[in-house]
Scaffold this motif. Structure first.
Motif, mmCIF file in Angstrom:
data_model
loop_
_atom_site.group_PDB
_atom_site.id
_atom_site.type_symbol
_atom_site.label_atom_id
_atom_site.label_comp_id
_atom_site.label_asym_id
_atom_site.label_seq_id
_atom_site.Cartn_x
_atom_site.Cartn_y
_atom_site.Cartn_z
ATOM 1 N N GLY A 236 0.890 -1.178 -0.056
ATOM 2 C CA GLY A 236 0.030 0.065 -0.049
ATOM 3 C C GLY A 236 0.998 1.386 -0.128
ATOM 4 O O GLY A 236 2.152 1.125 -0.140
ATOM 5 N N TYR A 237 0.104 2.436 0.097
ATOM 6 C CA TYR A 237 0.831 3.618 0.122
ATOM 7 C C TYR A 237 1.777 3.832 1.321
ATOM 8 O O TYR A 237 1.398 3.386 2.544
ATOM 9 C CB TYR A 237 -0.228 4.572 0.384
ATOM 10 N N ASP A 238 3.048 4.170 0.912
ATOM 11 C CA ASP A 238 4.121 4.260 1.774
ATOM 12 C C ASP A 238 4.774 5.640 1.736
ATOM 13 O O ASP A 238 5.332 6.051 0.692
ATOM 14 C CB ASP A 238 5.200 3.126 1.508
ATOM 15 N N GLN A 239 4.473 6.261 2.764
ATOM 16 C CA GLN A 239 4.863 7.732 2.851
ATOM 17 C C GLN A 239 5.711 8.143 4.003
ATOM 18 O O GLN A 239 5.172 8.343 5.052
ATOM 19 C CB GLN A 239 3.775 8.677 2.579
ATOM 20 N N ARG A 240 7.159 8.468 4.075
ATOM 21 C CA ARG A 240 7.476 8.678 5.380
ATOM 22 C C ARG A 240 8.829 9.573 4.944
ATOM 23 O O ARG A 240 9.375 9.651 3.956
ATOM 24 C CB ARG A 240 8.410 7.360 5.887
ATOM 25 N N VAL A 241 8.903 10.510 5.952
ATOM 26 C CA VAL A 241 9.904 11.519 6.103
ATOM 27 C C VAL A 241 10.881 11.378 7.189
ATOM 28 O O VAL A 241 10.501 10.976 8.338
ATOM 29 C CB VAL A 241 9.613 12.936 5.559
ATOM 30 N N GLU A 242 12.128 11.975 6.958
ATOM 31 C CA GLU A 242 12.874 12.035 7.839
ATOM 32 C C GLU A 242 13.764 13.323 7.951
ATOM 33 O O GLU A 242 14.589 13.494 7.090
ATOM 34 C CB GLU A 242 13.731 10.530 7.992
ATOM 35 N N VAL A 243 14.007 14.002 9.034
ATOM 36 C CA VAL A 243 15.058 15.258 8.966
ATOM 37 C C VAL A 243 15.932 15.006 10.227
ATOM 38 O O VAL A 243 15.636 14.898 11.543
ATOM 39 C CB VAL A 243 14.383 16.591 9.294
#
Lengths: 335, 335, 335, 335
Positions: A236-243
Motif C-alpha cells: 500500500g501507500y508508503d509515505q515517510r520523511v525524516e530530517v
C-alpha cells in the motif's frame, strides 16, 4: 466569499465536497467543465453549488466570484492562471503548473502583475504526519538539517497511457517529494543526481520512463536529501520523511488507519496501510482548502506560492536530465 | 582447537573475552602484541590464555596453533594474512584487509594458495536485527529486491588524528554499509555516486574528509541502494536497514536497550539508543566468533570470505573518487 | 569465592553455566545431586566444576565453600536453607522457599540467626524491561503509583502431573507477579481478590486448579494492582508491566528477539515472541547471579531477601483462599 | 428525513454539526433548548437548522419530524424517550438512559411498544481503534475470548459539582467501559468486583466517590474482564483495549494525532496524546450519526439498542454496591 471551480473531475469534486462540508467561509457558486453532464448537475445539487456550466468563461466573467480553483487538465493550468489573474481573482491551481518552464514563469508573473494571490496544490504539506515533522524542524528541535530522507511509494503504477503523457515519474510522482524536500529543508536545491531503473513493469520502460528511482539532492548549505520512489509497493501507500540534524532527528512512520494489532502464531500483525490516495490524504485536502480560504480572507501569504510551484518543476527537469545523461545536474543548468 | 591472537588492543581483547566465555570449541593459547605489558598478562590470566608474547612469530611458528585472529593495526593485516597462510593456519582478520587493492588481492591469493580458510570481520552481518532482515530477504519474503536503504550514524566523530590516517569516512565507517548493501542485495555493485558535506566539524574538512555523506549504489540487476552516514547523531548509535522488493519490504528499527517507555506531559518517551558501539553489537561479536569456529571445525565456507573483504574496499575507492570528481564512478574504473 | 550448587537439574545447570561464563568472582567447587551421573560429570568438566557428588553434605561440610545455591526440589528448600545457615554459608535459594508458611519463616529466621545472607530467586526483577520500569518509578518519574498492571502469560501449560503438585497457578506462576507487584509498588499488599476460570484445558480444572486468573491487589497506600495470568498464549511468552501514577505512566512492551518487521499484503508483521522461558530471561539469569556475588563480596543487602520470599507466598495463599471462598481476602487473614 | 434535536448543549451541538456536515440523509429541522438564545440562533443559522425553540413539544408535535436526538440532561432522558416513542419518532438518546433502573426499563418498553427504533449513545463502539479490535474478535481471529482488558483514563477530573450529581465514576465514566466489555465479549456479565481509591483529589472522596478504580467482571462463559479507570492521567486521554483468547490477542494502542517522533538526547519522543475528548473521538461521533441514519433509512437493527443502554447501568449499580460492601456482587442481585 464566492468561488468558482474550473474542472469537475476527481480532484475538482474532492475540493468541492471538502469546501461544502468544512470550509464555511467559501461558497461555491459555479463549477465549470466542458464535459459537465447530469451526473455533474446531481453532484452540484447535493453539495449546494448553484450553477453548472461547460464554459469556464462563466466563472472568469462573474464579478461576484472572488477566487478560482483550477482543477482542469495540466495543459490548461497556465492559461487559466493567466486569465483568472487578469479577471482579478485569487487562484488555487493544482500541481504542476505546467511542464514548460516558460509557461510556469509567465503564469506566476501574471498573478504577481495582477496583485492576486496564487496557491499551488502541494497537498502533502498539509498532511498531519509530514506537518508534524516540519513543525519540529521549524521549532529548531533537530538543529541545522544535515540529511533529509523521503520515501514515497505508490500501491500501483498508473495506466501506461498516463505514463506516456505525464512527463514521467519525476514530474507526476516525485514532484511532491521535491516540494517536500524544499519544504523540510527550508531552502533551495542546487544540484540533483538520479539513479533509475525499470523493475516493476517493462511497459513503463518501453514508454520511456523508469518505475524505481533514487534522487540525491544537494542544498546550498551542504545539507543533503535523498528521495526514493517506487511505482508499486504491494503493501500500500508508503509515505515517510525524516530530517536528521545537528540536534536530533525528526521522523514519522507510515500512516495506518488504526492502532490495533493482532498477536498470534505468525507474530504481531498491524493492519494494512492505506491503498487509496484519497483515504491516505483525507485530512490534508481539507486543511489545504482551509489554508487557501484563510490566506485570502485574512490577507496572509499563500502557504504554497507560485515559486513553490516553479522550483519542483526545475528539480524534476534536472532529475530527468541527470537520468538521461548519467551525471549530476545543477539546477542552474536548467533553462 | 588452539588459536593465537595477534594484537591485544581493544578489538583483540573483545574477541579474546568472547572466545573464553562463549566459544568453548576454541582455546586461546597465545596472545601477541609488541606493546604487551603487565596489564596484558593480567588480562591473559583472567581469561585463561596460557602465553603472552611481544612477537607474533611465536604464534606463527607454533605447530599446535590451528587458527589465528589478526587484530593488529590495519597496515599489518595483509602481511600477517600472508604469513599465517604460509604457516598453514586458518585466519580471521579484522576489516579492512588493506587500503591498497594490490595488497588485498595478494593476501586473498595467499590464503587460497595455502588452502586455509580466511574470514573478514564484518561483524554487522551477525547482528540480530540486520540478520533478521537478511533472513527475510533470503526466504524470498520481499521478492526481488528493488531498493535497499541503510542509515548508519555514529554518536561522535573519531579523533581528528584518526580521521587523518583512517582513509576517510568511506574506508573506516561506510565500509560496513558497503558490505551490508552487498550482503542484503546478494549481488555486486556496478556503480556508485557520492554526495558529501562537512556539517559536523570543520576540522574534519580540514583533514580532507567529509562527515556527512550519501552514496547511491547501482547493482547489475538494476536494484538501487542508498547509504547515509553521519559522524555525529546526538541521540546515539543509529543503525537501520530496509529492503524493498517486488513482494514486500523488510525493515528494522534502531536498537534500544529495553522496551520501556514513559508517558508524561512531554509525550511518550522511549529511552536512549546505545551510545557505545561495543554495547550495540555485543551479541554480534559473539556470533561472529562462533561462526568462525564453526566454519573451521565443520569445514564449512567462511560466512565472510576474502572477496567479501575486497569488494567493500573497491566500493570505498569508487565512492572516494566519485566525491572528488563529482560524478558517478563505475566499480570497473577502480584499478 | 568458592561456592557449591545443590541440585543439578535444569535451573541448577543454568546458574552453573552463567557463573562459569560471566561471574568470574565465583568459582563453583562442587555440584551435588542425588541423581548425579556421567552426564553431570561431563557438564561439570565442561564448565570447570571440580567435584560432583550425590551428597549435599559434601558441600555443607566443606569449609572452603562460602556460599550455596539451592536449586533442588521445592520441598527441600527450607531444609537446605537451615542447614546452610547453620554451616555459616551465604545462600541463594530458588523460589518459592516453601508452600508452608511455618517452614518459610523458620528458614528466614535461621539465616538471620546465623548472620548469613539469603537471596531468593525472583529472577524477573533482573529483567532489562521490567527493571527499566522499576528504575523510572524509583526515579520518581511516575510520581506516586496509583495503578499497577501486570500481564503474564505462558506459551503452554505445564504437564498435568506438575499442576497437581505445584500448589496451583498462584504458587507456581503468579508468584512471580506477586513479587513484581510489590517490587514496583515499593510496598506491601493488604488485600487480594481472585477471579479464576478453566478456559485452556479442562484437565487443569479436574486437577483442582484454574488456568486463567485475574487478581486485584490493594496496597496500604490505596494503590491498586491487577495481575492477569493465562497458562496458554498461542503467540508465546507475554510479559508486560505498567505503573500509572500521579505524574506519568511507565509501561514496557513485550520482548521480541529483534526489531525487524515485514510489510506485505497482510500488513506489517513483527516476528514471534519468545516461546521458551530460558530465551526470554537469558540476561536476567546472568544479572541475578552477578547481583548475588556482588552482595556477598561487597557486603551489600541482598537485592531479594528472605521477606521478599515470604510475602509472595502470603499473597498466593490469600489469592487461593479468595478463589475458593469467592470474596476478597486480607493478607492479615493468612495464618 | 427530517429530525429534531432536544438539547443544544455541547453534545447536542456536536451531533448537529456532524449531521450538517457529514450525514446528508438527515436534515435537522428544529433544535430545542429551554436556554436557547441568540448564540443558539447563530449556531442554527450557520448549520442550516430551520427552527430554534425553547419547547421540546415543538419537535414532538411536528408530524414532519421522523426522528429525535435526545441530548438534554440525564434526568430528562427517560421522559423524552417515552414522549418521543408515543409521538412515533425514532430515537437517539445520549447515555445513560437514567440512573433509576425502573425508568430505564420503562423507557425501553415504551419504544418497543410504539415500534420505534431506539439507539443509545455509546460512541466508543464507533471509534476506529476499538472497532478494529472488535472486528478482529468478530472475525474469530482471537478464538474464544478469555481475558478482556480495558484502560480508560481521563486527562482531568470533572468539577466537584458534577461529581456530586453524576452518580459517581461507575455511572458517568466507567459506564462506557462496561458497554465496551460487553461489546467485545459478545455476552453479558454475571458478576463484578470493585476496588476503588481516592488518590487524585481528596475532594472527590469527600463527595462520596472514588477517582481510581479497578473492576473485575465475570461473564457466564467464564471469560474475565478487568477495567481500570483514573480521573487524571497527566499525559492526556488514555484509551486502550485488549482481547486475549484461545487463538491470539487483539490489542490497540492509545491514539496519537500523528506518527512523528523526535530522537534527541532525551531518547525518542512521540507527541502528546489527545487532551480533549472531542478531539479524541472526532471520527467516532460522525460514524455514530451515520449509523443512526443508516438503521432508520435501511430499516436495520440499531447498532446500540435499548438493552445496550440497560446492561451497563446494571453493571454500574453492581460495581457501586461492590465498592460499598467490599465483596463481589452478582448482576442478578441488582433490583
Amino acid at each position: 466569499m464566492k468561488i468558482g471551480i474550473i474542472g469537475a473531475g476527481r480532484i475538482g469534486k474532492v475540493h468541492a465536497k471538502n469546501i461544502a462540508m468544512f470550509v464555511r467561509e467559501m461558497e461555491i457558486k459555479t463549477i465549470a467543465d466542458p464535459f459537465a453532464n447530469e451526473e455533474t448537475e446531481a453532484f452540484a445539487k447535493q453539495y449546494g453549488i448553484a450553477h453548472v456550466t461547460k464554459d469556464a468563461e462563466d466563472i472568469l466573467n462573474d464579478k461576484e466570484i472572488e477566487a478560482v480553483l483550477i482543477c482542469s487538465s495540466t495543459d490548461t493550468h497556465s492559461k487559466y492562471i493567466i486569465e483568472s489573474a487578469r479577471a482579478g481573482k485569487h487562484i488555487f491551481c493544482e500541481k504542476p503548473i505546467d511542464y514548460d518552464l516558460g509557461n510556469v514563469r509567465q503564469a506566476i508573473k501574471s498573478a504577481d502583475d495582477a496583485g492576486v494571490k496564487l496557491m499551488i496544490g502541494f497537498v502533502r504539506r498539509f498532511d498531519h504526519n509530514h506537518r508534524a515533522v516540519y513543525d519540529m524542524v521549524q521549532a529548531g528541535k533537530v538543529g541545522t538539517p544535515h540529511i533529509i530522507k523521503i520515501s514515497s511509494r505508490d500501491p500501483e503504477p498508473p495506466p501506461i497511457s498516463y505514463v506516456k503523457v505525464s512527463g514521467g515519474i519525476f514530474y507526476d510522482m516525485m514532484i511532491h517529494d521535491f516540494d517536500m524536500a524544499r519544504f523540510l529543508a527550508g531552502r533551495e536545491a542546487v544540484e540533483v543526481y538520479t539513479q533509475g531503473s525499470v523493475l516493476v513493469d517493462p511497459k513503463i520502460g518501453e514508454a520511456g520512463d523508469v518505475d524505481t528511482a533514487i534522487v540525491t539532492v544537494r542544498f546550498a548549505s551542504g545539507a543533503l536529501a535523498v528521495i526514493d520512489n517506487s511505482r508499486k509497493a504491494v503493501y500500500g501507500y508508503d509515505q515517510r520523511v525524516e530530517v536528521f540534524g545537528s540536534e536530533g532527528c525528526s521522523i514519522n512512520a507510515n500512516d495506518l488507519s488504526h492502532t490495533a494489532a493482532l498477536m498470534n502464531g505468525e507474530g504481531t500483525v498491524h493492519d494494512h496501510c492505506y491503498k487509496v490516495m484519497w483515504d491516505r490524504y483525507t485530512g490534508a485536502f481539507v486543511s489545504e482548502m482551509k489554508a487557501f480560504a484563510d490566506a485570502i480572507i485574512n490577507d496572509k501569504d499563500m502557504p504554497v506560492n507560485g515559486l513553490d510551484g516553479l522550483y519542483p518543476v526545475l528539480m524534476a527537469a534536472a532529475a530527468t536530465k541527470s537520468l538521461k545523461e548519467g551525471r549530476p545536474v545543477k539546477i542552474s543548468e536548467i533553462e
